[in-house]
Design a protein around this motif. Sequence first.
Motif, mmCIF file in Angstrom:
data_model
loop_
_atom_site.group_PDB
_atom_site.id
_atom_site.type_symbol
_atom_site.label_atom_id
_atom_site.label_comp_id
_atom_site.label_asym_id
_atom_site.label_seq_id
_atom_site.Cartn_x
_atom_site.Cartn_y
_atom_site.Cartn_z
ATOM 1 N N ARG A 60 0.745 -1.185 -0.020
ATOM 2 C CA ARG A 60 0.263 -0.568 0.018
ATOM 3 C C ARG A 60 0.697 1.317 0.115
ATOM 4 O O ARG A 60 0.418 1.921 -0.412
ATOM 5 C CB ARG A 60 -0.893 -0.163 1.110
ATOM 6 C CG ARG A 60 -2.676 -0.859 0.720
ATOM 7 C CD ARG A 60 -3.271 -0.512 1.826
ATOM 8 N NE ARG A 60 -2.995 -0.631 3.850
ATOM 9 C CZ ARG A 60 -2.908 -2.208 4.328
ATOM 10 N NH1 ARG A 60 -3.623 -3.057 3.999
ATOM 11 N NH2 ARG A 60 -2.178 -1.980 5.612
ATOM 12 N N LEU A 61 1.863 1.198 0.573
ATOM 13 C CA LEU A 61 2.761 1.802 1.199
ATOM 14 C C LEU A 61 3.611 2.672 -0.691
ATOM 15 O O LEU A 61 3.761 4.026 -0.991
ATOM 16 C CB LEU A 61 4.479 2.111 1.971
ATOM 17 C CG LEU A 61 4.646 3.266 2.125
ATOM 18 C CD1 LEU A 61 4.288 4.557 2.850
ATOM 19 C CD2 LEU A 61 6.231 3.179 2.585
ATOM 20 N N ILE A 62 4.117 1.878 -1.614
ATOM 21 C CA ILE A 62 4.289 1.658 -3.035
ATOM 22 C C ILE A 62 3.437 2.566 -3.847
ATOM 23 O O ILE A 62 3.773 2.847 -4.113
ATOM 24 C CB ILE A 62 5.118 0.487 -3.187
ATOM 25 C CG1 ILE A 62 6.464 -0.007 -1.781
ATOM 26 C CG2 ILE A 62 5.716 0.615 -4.617
ATOM 27 C CD1 ILE A 62 6.783 -1.241 -1.953
ATOM 28 N N LEU A 108 4.675 5.846 -5.538
ATOM 29 C CA LEU A 108 4.504 5.769 -7.066
ATOM 30 C C LEU A 108 3.520 6.840 -7.746
ATOM 31 O O LEU A 108 4.395 7.777 -8.149
ATOM 32 C CB LEU A 108 4.070 4.343 -7.807
ATOM 33 C CG LEU A 108 5.055 3.064 -7.149
ATOM 34 C CD1 LEU A 108 4.095 2.069 -8.477
ATOM 35 C CD2 LEU A 108 5.920 3.254 -8.599
ATOM 36 N N PRO A 109 2.971 7.055 -6.661
ATOM 37 C CA PRO A 109 2.507 8.568 -6.721
ATOM 38 C C PRO A 109 3.691 9.670 -6.761
ATOM 39 O O PRO A 109 3.346 10.955 -7.697
ATOM 40 C CB PRO A 109 1.653 8.317 -6.155
ATOM 41 C CG PRO A 109 0.833 7.072 -6.359
ATOM 42 C CD PRO A 109 1.393 6.480 -5.806
ATOM 43 N N GLY A 130 5.798 -0.906 -14.574
ATOM 44 C CA GLY A 130 6.172 -0.207 -15.844
ATOM 45 C C GLY A 130 7.219 1.430 -15.431
ATOM 46 O O GLY A 130 7.886 1.907 -16.063
ATOM 47 N N PHE A 131 6.685 1.686 -14.313
ATOM 48 C CA PHE A 131 7.156 3.728 -13.901
ATOM 49 C C PHE A 131 8.169 3.158 -14.049
ATOM 50 O O PHE A 131 8.982 4.358 -14.294
ATOM 51 C CB PHE A 131 6.239 3.636 -12.997
ATOM 52 C CG PHE A 131 4.800 4.687 -13.386
ATOM 53 C CD1 PHE A 131 4.530 5.057 -14.948
ATOM 54 C CD2 PHE A 131 3.911 4.617 -12.187
ATOM 55 C CE1 PHE A 131 2.987 5.267 -14.513
ATOM 56 C CE2 PHE A 131 2.391 5.235 -12.723
ATOM 57 C CZ PHE A 131 1.901 5.809 -13.523
ATOM 58 N N PRO A 132 9.044 2.559 -12.695
ATOM 59 C CA PRO A 132 10.721 3.195 -12.333
ATOM 60 C C PRO A 132 11.525 2.978 -14.130
ATOM 61 O O PRO A 132 11.820 3.378 -14.555
ATOM 62 C CB PRO A 132 10.902 1.723 -11.587
ATOM 63 C CG PRO A 132 9.766 1.463 -10.857
ATOM 64 C CD PRO A 132 8.074 1.523 -11.993
ATOM 65 N N VAL A 133 10.462 1.308 -14.989
ATOM 66 C CA VAL A 133 11.670 1.440 -16.238
ATOM 67 C C VAL A 133 10.901 2.473 -17.298
ATOM 68 O O VAL A 133 12.262 3.236 -17.699
ATOM 69 C CB VAL A 133 11.313 -0.213 -16.635
ATOM 70 C CG1 VAL A 133 11.637 0.205 -18.427
ATOM 71 C CG2 VAL A 133 11.627 -1.768 -15.705
ATOM 72 N N GLY A 147 3.621 8.581 -18.712
ATOM 73 C CA GLY A 147 3.189 7.624 -18.462
ATOM 74 C C GLY A 147 2.168 7.319 -17.373
ATOM 75 O O GLY A 147 0.614 7.258 -17.153
ATOM 76 N N GLY A 148 2.284 8.553 -16.664
ATOM 77 C CA GLY A 148 1.462 8.897 -15.410
ATOM 78 C C GLY A 148 0.322 9.799 -15.997
ATOM 79 O O GLY A 148 -0.857 9.389 -15.939
#
Length: 153
Positions: free
Chosen positions: A39-41, A46-47, A114-117, A130-131
């Motif tokens: 939940r934290l991540i 990520l947001p 996906g976001f880190p990549v 991406g966001g």
Amino acid sequence: MNLSIILSQMTQLFLLIFLGFFLYKVHILTKPLNQGLTRLILNVTLPAMVFSSVLDQTNRPPVNEVLSVFLIAAVLNFLMPFFYLLVVKLLRFPKKDQGLYAFMCAFSNIGFMGFPVLNALYGEIGLFYGGIFNLNYSWLCRESGCKPHSYCI
């Protein structure tokens, strides 16, 4: 696109996944702790990374470009379930599972990995787009009944 960047990022992610798996197997990482970290991540880290990419940009894209990406994403997110229903019918998946396979293809979750990549490959602008693209997905996912603790971002 640099293949070494992709391989490096994927290696890092899989090492972290393996570490989490190992810690879970030796009972250092418990199920409630795992759920809390997830939940934290998903709900904070990520947001925050996407928000940070918006704030850190020195060359912000024009508003009409952002709106175009948002509208293209809306159209694709609307059409993709129908396209994949046709694909799973053509591939002759079992009738009772066709909806599930179409949903999995049309609404794959890009947030967790996906976001880190995207950030590694394209930097802040890739993460920003991406966001924007993921905004429609998030809304559709929530409207379809995803719970706050599920993997919809």
